[in-house]
Design a protein around this motif. Sequence first.
Motif, PDB file in Angstrom:
ATOM      1  N   ARG A 298      28.158  22.239  65.616  1.00 17.09           N
ATOM      2  CA  ARG A 298      26.888  21.956  66.044  1.00 17.09           C
ATOM      3  C   ARG A 298      26.306  19.877  65.618  1.00 17.09           C
ATOM      4  O   ARG A 298      25.818  19.709  65.776  1.00 17.09           O
ATOM      5  CB  ARG A 298      25.728  22.941  64.659  1.00 17.09           C
ATOM      6  N   GLN A 299      27.281  20.007  64.512  1.00 14.39           N
ATOM      7  CA  GLN A 299      26.773  18.388  64.117  1.00 14.39           C
ATOM      8  C   GLN A 299      27.588  16.968  65.265  1.00 14.39           C
ATOM      9  O   GLN A 299      26.525  15.825  65.595  1.00 14.39           O
ATOM     10  CB  GLN A 299      27.378  18.200  62.952  1.00 14.39           C
ATOM     11  N   LEU A 300      28.028  17.598  65.536  1.00 15.65           N
ATOM     12  CA  LEU A 300      28.530  17.312  66.912  1.00 15.65           C
ATOM     13  C   LEU A 300      27.698  16.829  68.285  1.00 15.65           C
ATOM     14  O   LEU A 300      27.156  15.887  68.838  1.00 15.65           O
ATOM     15  CB  LEU A 300      29.978  17.431  67.470  1.00 15.65           C
ATOM     16  N   CYS A 301      26.935  17.819  68.255  1.00 14.88           N
ATOM     17  CA  CYS A 301      26.118  18.076  69.608  1.00 14.88           C
ATOM     18  C   CYS A 301      24.827  17.460  69.107  1.00 14.88           C
ATOM     19  O   CYS A 301      24.153  16.854  70.039  1.00 14.88           O
ATOM     20  CB  CYS A 301      25.659  19.723  69.634  1.00 14.88           C
ATOM     21  N   TYR A 302      24.347  17.580  67.750  1.00 16.73           N
ATOM     22  CA  TYR A 302      23.483  16.700  67.347  1.00 16.73           C
ATOM     23  C   TYR A 302      23.497  14.963  67.166  1.00 16.73           C
ATOM     24  O   TYR A 302      22.376  14.662  67.911  1.00 16.73           O
ATOM     25  CB  TYR A 302      22.778  17.312  65.716  1.00 16.73           C
ATOM     26  N   ILE A 303      24.378  14.755  66.744  1.00 17.22           N
ATOM     27  CA  ILE A 303      24.744  13.279  67.292  1.00 17.22           C
ATOM     28  C   ILE A 303      24.167  12.954  68.286  1.00 17.22           C
ATOM     29  O   ILE A 303      24.251  11.532  68.661  1.00 17.22           O
ATOM     30  CB  ILE A 303      25.882  12.617  66.346  1.00 17.22           C
ATOM     31  N   ILE A 304      25.323  13.412  69.106  1.00 17.29           N
ATOM     32  CA  ILE A 304      25.448  13.415  70.675  1.00 17.29           C
ATOM     33  C   ILE A 304      23.928  13.399  71.720  1.00 17.29           C
ATOM     34  O   ILE A 304      23.700  12.166  72.019  1.00 17.29           O
ATOM     35  CB  ILE A 304      26.208  13.470  71.561  1.00 17.29           C
ATOM     36  N   ASN A 305      22.904  14.502  71.264  1.00 14.43           N
ATOM     37  CA  ASN A 305      22.196  14.654  71.935  1.00 14.43           C
ATOM     38  C   ASN A 305      20.669  13.871  71.349  1.00 14.43           C
ATOM     39  O   ASN A 305      19.958  12.878  72.153  1.00 14.43           O
ATOM     40  CB  ASN A 305      21.560  15.672  71.060  1.00 14.43           C
ATOM     41  N   THR A 306      21.108  13.219  69.591  1.00 11.58           N
ATOM     42  CA  THR A 306      19.865  12.390  69.725  1.00 11.58           C
ATOM     43  C   THR A 306      20.334  11.593  69.605  1.00 11.58           C
ATOM     44  O   THR A 306      19.636  10.172  70.522  1.00 11.58           O
ATOM     45  CB  THR A 306      20.162  12.137  67.940  1.00 11.58           C
ATOM     46  N   ARG A 307      22.193  10.624  70.315  1.00 10.75           N
ATOM     47  CA  ARG A 307      21.688   9.415  70.587  1.00 10.75           C
ATOM     48  C   ARG A 307      21.692   9.387  71.963  1.00 10.75           C
ATOM     49  O   ARG A 307      20.930   8.484  72.270  1.00 10.75           O
ATOM     50  CB  ARG A 307      23.183   9.117  70.677  1.00 10.75           C
ATOM     51  N   LEU A 308      21.688  10.358  72.901  1.00 10.18           N
ATOM     52  CA  LEU A 308      21.503   9.664  74.151  1.00 10.18           C
ATOM     53  C   LEU A 308      19.477   9.898  73.943  1.00 10.18           C
ATOM     54  O   LEU A 308      19.046   9.365  75.568  1.00 10.18           O
ATOM     55  CB  LEU A 308      21.733  12.362  75.296  1.00 10.18           C
ATOM     56  N   GLN A 309      18.919  10.727  73.851  1.00 13.27           N
ATOM     57  CA  GLN A 309      17.305  10.759  73.346  1.00 13.27           C
ATOM     58  C   GLN A 309      17.530   9.076  73.477  1.00 13.27           C
ATOM     59  O   GLN A 309      15.858   8.778  73.920  1.00 13.27           O
ATOM     60  CB  GLN A 309      16.720  11.740  72.151  1.00 13.27           C
ATOM     61  N   HIS A 310      17.656   8.768  72.521  1.00  9.55           N
ATOM     62  CA  HIS A 310      17.254   6.901  72.095  1.00  9.55           C
ATOM     63  C   HIS A 310      18.271   5.632  72.559  1.00  9.55           C
ATOM     64  O   HIS A 310      18.099   4.803  72.092  1.00  9.55           O
ATOM     65  CB  HIS A 310      17.249   7.224  70.463  1.00  9.55           C
ATOM     66  N   SER A 311      19.100   6.029  73.894  1.00  7.96           N
ATOM     67  CA  SER A 311      20.333   4.918  74.062  1.00  7.96           C
ATOM     68  C   SER A 311      19.467   4.929  75.281  1.00  7.96           C
ATOM     69  O   SER A 311      18.988   4.936  76.029  1.00  7.96           O
ATOM     70  CB  SER A 311      21.585   6.098  74.081  1.00  7.96           C
ATOM     71  N   ARG A 312      19.401   3.474  75.709  1.00  9.37           N
ATOM     72  CA  ARG A 312      19.704   2.653  77.326  1.00  9.37           C
ATOM     73  C   ARG A 312      20.330   1.910  77.197  1.00  9.37           C
ATOM     74  O   ARG A 312      20.492   0.621  76.503  1.00  9.37           O
ATOM     75  CB  ARG A 312      17.923   1.725  76.797  1.00  9.37           C
ATOM     76  N   VAL A 313      21.090   1.902  78.556  1.00  4.62           N
ATOM     77  CA  VAL A 313      22.055   1.553  78.557  1.00  4.62           C
ATOM     78  C   VAL A 313      21.975   0.551  79.735  1.00  4.62           C
ATOM     79  O   VAL A 313      21.465   0.378  80.436  1.00  4.62           O
ATOM     80  CB  VAL A 313      23.341   2.114  78.779  1.00  4.62           C
ATOM     81  N   PRO A 314      22.703  -1.052  79.203  1.00  7.31           N
ATOM     82  CA  PRO A 314      22.404  -1.732  80.400  1.00  7.31           C
ATOM     83  C   PRO A 314      23.023  -2.273  81.976  1.00  7.31           C
ATOM     84  O   PRO A 314      24.179  -1.931  81.260  1.00  7.31           O
ATOM     85  CB  PRO A 314      21.892  -3.601  79.418  1.00  7.31           C
TER      86      PRO A 314
END
Length: 322
Positions: free
Chosen positions: A92-108
């Motif tokens: 659950r911690q792993l899924c939360y960390i990955i989903n949170t970073r995806l929501q706020h990530s912008r890959v140039p």
Amino acid sequence: KQWYQRRVRGDVLSLGPKFALAPRVDDRLKKEVQINLAQAAYRLRWKTCFSDEISETCQTSFEFIKSKNVPFQRPFAGAPPTNNLTMEHHLRQLCYIINTRLQHSRVPSNLTPQQREGLQSLIARKEELHFSRSDKGGEFVIMSSGVQQQVTQKHLSDMTTGGVYTYIAPTITRQNRLQPIANPTEVSFSRQINRVTERLETEGNKLWSDISMMCKYDTKTLDLFKSHNTQLPTIYLLQKTHKFDCNILVSDSDIVLNCKVRPIVSCINSPTEKLAWIVKSILSPLLNHVPSHLSNIHTHLSELQSMSQQQLTGLSFFSADV
């Protein structure tokens, strides 16, 4: 304009097959990440379950085989247990960390404007061009789809004439007899492929059933290595560009006649994939007892360096790529 198009295409192709485009963080990528996380959690739960249950002396053949990290799943396998609270908390911690970073990530983008233009130009011609990689050069190989088909047909024809491949003509049943079809169509070839696949699958499953009965394997082991919904192996060719002189322009006919290729047969989900894995698992450990077997060039050099000058006197060296 044509010169500019060739230059921007060459610019993006010079990055090579190992270059990875920066992904676009959109709903499609997020869905793929969720699927991959679910698959990883599924496999980890089953692996943890078996590692907890299996002792040094496994009770059943199925437990022993699963301890060997078999890359197959039984048909209609149920959901793994979720009673390992520590592992579930970490998942659950792993899924939360990955989903949170995806929501706020912008890959140039990692392409220049010219490279993006070249990529779009190649994508626009994907119907008329065939894209692959070379055998050893680590580079892209692009040719027209027509030339690629001719190269493949020539390879299949040469190998069939040499006895490596066997051509199976489409047939039809008439008056309880198989008769060849005079003018086979795509549908008749597809039916022939389905018949051959079904026959191989049936024969392979019968062979495994006989082996399981003789060895007294349990039902789970029997089901694990039975094949279902398989397809025939697929062949594709890698062009040996290192055997072409890059300083000499060649025509399409020269490519078809003189192109050297390395055939690759993909047996993923084929009728014999599971049985081949069993044979490989049995034979691979035995290679350690074959003195002439060298797994890579580093082992080869190490063996040569360990030999004295007297041992090397009068010997000739050769290697067999098998």
